[in-house]
Design a protein around this motif. Structure first.
Motif, short mmCIF file in Angstrom:
data_model
loop_
_atom_site.label_atom_id
_atom_site.label_comp_id
_atom_site.label_asym_id
_atom_site.label_seq_id
_atom_site.Cartn_x
_atom_site.Cartn_y
_atom_site.Cartn_z
N GLU A 1 4.34 61.53 112.64
CA GLU A 1 5.02 62.41 113.59
C GLU A 1 6.14 61.67 114.34
O GLU A 1 6.16 60.45 114.41
N ILE A 2 7.04 62.49 114.87
CA ILE A 2 8.05 62.00 115.81
C ILE A 2 7.71 62.60 117.16
O ILE A 2 7.40 63.79 117.26
N ARG A 3 7.74 61.76 118.17
CA ARG A 3 7.54 62.22 119.55
C ARG A 3 8.87 62.02 120.27
O ARG A 3 9.46 60.95 120.21
N ILE A 4 9.32 63.06 120.95
CA ILE A 4 10.61 63.03 121.64
C ILE A 4 10.40 62.85 123.14
O ILE A 4 9.59 63.56 123.75
N VAL A 5 11.12 61.88 123.72
CA VAL A 5 11.10 61.68 125.17
C VAL A 5 12.42 62.22 125.72
O VAL A 5 13.49 61.72 125.38
N CYS A 6 12.31 63.28 126.50
CA CYS A 6 13.50 63.94 127.03
C CYS A 6 13.04 64.83 128.17
O CYS A 6 12.51 65.91 127.94
N ALA A 7 13.22 64.38 129.38
CA ALA A 7 12.67 65.08 130.54
C ALA A 7 13.36 66.41 130.82
O ALA A 7 12.71 67.44 130.94
N ASP A 8 14.65 66.40 130.95
CA ASP A 8 15.36 67.63 131.29
C ASP A 8 16.83 67.48 130.96
O ASP A 8 17.23 66.52 130.34
N GLY A 9 17.61 68.43 131.39
CA GLY A 9 19.05 68.34 131.20
C GLY A 9 19.54 68.98 129.93
O GLY A 9 18.84 69.73 129.26
N GLN A 10 20.78 68.67 129.61
CA GLN A 10 21.49 69.26 128.48
C GLN A 10 20.79 69.02 127.15
O GLN A 10 20.68 69.92 126.33
N VAL A 11 20.34 67.79 126.92
CA VAL A 11 19.72 67.46 125.65
C VAL A 11 18.41 68.22 125.47
O VAL A 11 18.12 68.76 124.40
N ARG A 12 17.60 68.31 126.52
CA ARG A 12 16.34 69.07 126.45
C ARG A 12 16.65 70.54 126.13
O ARG A 12 15.93 71.18 125.37
N LYS A 13 17.71 71.06 126.72
CA LYS A 13 18.11 72.45 126.50
C LYS A 13 18.40 72.72 125.02
O LYS A 13 18.07 73.78 124.50
N VAL A 14 18.99 71.74 124.33
CA VAL A 14 19.29 71.89 122.90
C VAL A 14 17.98 72.10 122.12
O VAL A 14 17.92 72.96 121.23
N ASP B 1 11.63 72.39 120.34
CA ASP B 1 10.63 71.89 121.29
C ASP B 1 9.23 72.32 120.87
O ASP B 1 8.24 71.80 121.37
N ARG B 2 9.15 73.26 119.92
CA ARG B 2 7.86 73.69 119.37
C ARG B 2 7.50 72.91 118.11
O ARG B 2 6.37 72.92 117.67
N VAL B 3 8.49 72.24 117.53
CA VAL B 3 8.29 71.46 116.31
C VAL B 3 7.91 70.02 116.67
O VAL B 3 6.99 69.45 116.10
N PHE B 4 8.64 69.46 117.61
CA PHE B 4 8.41 68.08 118.03
C PHE B 4 7.48 68.05 119.25
O PHE B 4 7.53 68.95 120.09
N MET C 1 12.19 54.04 119.56
CA MET C 1 13.64 54.03 119.36
C MET C 1 14.30 54.64 120.59
O MET C 1 14.08 55.82 120.88
N ALA C 2 15.07 53.84 121.33
CA ALA C 2 15.80 54.33 122.49
C ALA C 2 17.25 54.53 122.09
O ALA C 2 17.88 53.62 121.52
N ILE C 3 17.77 55.71 122.37
CA ILE C 3 19.13 56.05 121.99
C ILE C 3 19.94 56.32 123.25
O ILE C 3 19.50 57.06 124.13
N SER C 4 21.12 55.73 123.32
CA SER C 4 22.02 56.02 124.43
C SER C 4 23.36 56.48 123.88
O SER C 4 23.71 56.19 122.75
N GLY C 5 24.06 57.23 124.71
CA GLY C 5 25.36 57.76 124.29
C GLY C 5 25.23 59.12 123.62
O GLY C 5 24.24 59.81 123.79
N SER C 6 26.24 59.47 122.85
CA SER C 6 26.29 60.78 122.18
C SER C 6 25.83 60.68 120.73
O SER C 6 26.25 59.77 120.01
N THR D 1 16.33 59.70 126.81
CA THR D 1 16.68 59.78 128.23
C THR D 1 18.07 59.22 128.51
O THR D 1 18.70 59.61 129.49
N GLY D 2 18.57 58.32 127.66
CA GLY D 2 19.91 57.77 127.84
C GLY D 2 20.96 58.48 127.01
O GLY D 2 22.10 58.04 126.94
N THR D 3 20.58 59.59 126.39
CA THR D 3 21.50 60.33 125.54
C THR D 3 22.17 61.43 126.34
O THR D 3 21.50 62.21 127.01
N ASP D 4 23.50 61.48 126.28
CA ASP D 4 24.22 62.48 127.07
C ASP D 4 24.67 63.69 126.25
O ASP D 4 25.11 64.69 126.81
#
Length: 115
Positions: free
Chosen positions: A81-94, A101-104, A21-26, A55-58
């Motif tokens: 399980e759910i695997r999250i793809v999120c390299a860095d930035g604001q969303v990763r910080k959340v 980040d310890r659950v997923f 599932m690729a998500i873009s936007g908010s 990665t396309g989520t702002d």
């Protein structure tokens, strides 16, 4: 001025039991219900591993996190399980601030999440 991405979900089955599932936007109060519904559909269709590409989520707020946690709980009951793809930035910080980040399982790329 930064362009605002339109919210969009692109979901597809990758192989038996796995979906991407690729998500873009908010992902916020107005869009999280659609995310919750799409995740539920993938789970109801028998997928036990869902890779969520952010990665396309702002922007991701607590309602978006709630949708992911809810799906995570449903999948855990099915040994999934759910695997999250999120390299860095604001969303990763959340994820880091909330310790989710310890659950997923967090990955830097879709390829890493698929392997």
């Amino acid at each position: 001025m930064t362009a605002v991405l339109e919210f969009q979900i692109d979901a597809r089955v990758v192989d038996d039991g796995r979906a991407l599932m690729a998500i873009s936007g908010s992902v916020d109060l107005t869009t999280a219900p659609e995310l919750r519904n799409r995740l539920a559909e993938l789970i109801d269709d028998g997928n036990t591993c869902i890779i969520v590409d952010l990665t396309g989520t702002d922007f991701l707020d607590s309602t978006g996190l709630g949708a992911l946690v809810s799906a995570h709980k449903r999948l855990r009951m099915k040994s999934g399980e759910i695997r999250i793809v999120c390299a860095d930035g604001q969303v990763r910080k959340v994820f880091e601030i909330t310790s989710l980040d310890r659950v997923f399982a967090m990955h830097d790329s879709v390829d890493a999440a698929l392997s």
